[in-house]
Design a protein around this motif. Structure first.
Motif, mmCIF file in Angstrom:
data_model
loop_
_atom_site.group_PDB
_atom_site.id
_atom_site.type_symbol
_atom_site.label_atom_id
_atom_site.label_comp_id
_atom_site.label_asym_id
_atom_site.label_seq_id
_atom_site.Cartn_x
_atom_site.Cartn_y
_atom_site.Cartn_z
ATOM 1 N N TYR A 107 -9.257 56.625 -37.598
ATOM 2 C CA TYR A 107 -10.012 56.623 -38.853
ATOM 3 C C TYR A 107 -9.276 57.495 -39.863
ATOM 4 C CZ TYR A 107 -14.020 54.364 -36.640
ATOM 5 O OH TYR A 107 -14.839 53.474 -36.014
ATOM 6 N N GLU A 194 -10.041 48.034 -41.676
ATOM 7 C CA GLU A 194 -11.469 47.762 -41.874
ATOM 8 C C GLU A 194 -12.100 48.916 -42.645
ATOM 9 O OE1 GLU A 194 -15.584 47.410 -39.239
ATOM 10 O OE2 GLU A 194 -13.634 47.196 -38.255
ATOM 11 N N VAL A 196 -14.738 51.536 -43.844
ATOM 12 C CA VAL A 196 -15.939 52.132 -43.249
ATOM 13 C C VAL A 196 -16.389 53.259 -44.176
ATOM 14 C CG1 VAL A 196 -16.956 53.238 -41.235
ATOM 15 C CG2 VAL A 196 -15.087 51.608 -40.926
ATOM 16 N N CYS A 200 -11.299 54.290 -43.664
ATOM 17 C CA CYS A 200 -10.830 53.028 -43.103
ATOM 18 C C CYS A 200 -10.583 53.201 -41.612
ATOM 19 C CB CYS A 200 -9.522 52.576 -43.761
ATOM 20 S SG CYS A 200 -9.698 52.028 -45.472
ATOM 21 N N LEU A 201 -10.939 52.178 -40.855
ATOM 22 C CA LEU A 201 -10.545 52.114 -39.454
ATOM 23 C C LEU A 201 -9.264 51.300 -39.385
ATOM 24 C CD1 LEU A 201 -10.844 52.345 -36.380
ATOM 25 C CD2 LEU A 201 -12.362 50.351 -36.466
#
Length: 247
Positions: A107, A194, A196, A200-201
């Protein structure tokens, strides 16, 4: 993560994935004197801590060891007390025995656009990947070449299979820095971003590796991703064994 590691059964599960990555719940259950429900509960805690990543393959759910959080703890709490060469000896990822496919999650507090730029911008890439630059037009079917000013020739090359900014990048990869890694042929690296919340992940999957492949191909990912996170969140370079050796 420390709470997850505090339980001896969960440490044993990580040891099992260290020994053979990508196992099903059934396979892991057979190695413990514990119910299927108990093993599943421990795996869920390890997933929540980011130490295990689960992926569906048809009807099966495979579990992979994610060494990135351990790398981050090492960089934060261990490396500053040890000589640089000791970090290489304690690098969990470089000692995995059955690669085939390795998954890394981290993350990062940044935006998808800024993370994509850090992955594809050659100058930024050099700040967290041991001084290496990457040249490409970033189009599907286009080529990329990895170089380092201290190397006699290219360190790697490949093809961009999928380019979907700022979400997904899939590339073939052929290492060129030595005859031993050249002999391994071509593997595949998938970057997935992705969003979040305010973070971001980032998931990096290194696949198409033969069983028993040279660990130089994948052992540097925890250091690279730790350096990427540090650069984006602080603007500073992270000192790792790789950066000391190649930077």
């Amino acid at each position: 993560m420390f709470r997850a590691l505090a339980d001896p059964t969960r440490r044993d599960l990580l040891d099992e994935l260290f020994r053979q990555d990508g196992q099903t719940l059934r396979a892991l259950e057979s190695r413990f004197e514990m119910s299927r429900f108990g093993i599943a509960k421990h795996l869920r805690i390890l997933e929540e801590a980011g130490l295990v990543v689960a992926r569906r393959r048809g009807r099966e759910k495979l579990h992979f060891l994610n060494p990135v959080p351990i790398r981050l703890v090492h960089d934060r709490w261990v490396s500053k007390y040890a000589e640089p060469w000791a970090a290489g000896l304690s690098d969990l990822k470089s000692r995995l025995e059955s690669p085939m496919e390795k998954i890394f999650e981290i993350y990062i507090k940044t935006t998808p656009e800024r993370l994509w730029e850090a992955i594809t911008d050659s100058e930024i890439r050099s700040k967290y990947q041991f001084g290496n630059t990457i040249e490409s037009d970033w189009t599907p079917g286009g080529r990329f070449v990895m170089n380092n000013a201290k190397a006699d020739g290219p360190l790697g090359e490949g093809e961009n299979l999928e380019v979907d900014p700022p979400r997904r990048l899939v590339q073939t990869m052929r290492a060129l820095w030595g005859e031993d890694v050249k002999a391994e042929g071509t593997s595949k690296v998938t970057w997935e971003i992705e969003p979040v919340g305010d973070s971001c992940l980032l998931t990096v999957t290194h696949s198409d590796l033969r069983e028993g492949a040279n660990e130089q191909l994948y052992g540097g990912w925890p250091m690279i991703l730790s350096g990427l996170k540090t650069w984006l969140e602080t603007g500073e370079k992270l000192t790792t064994p790789g950066s000391l050796m190649y930077g």
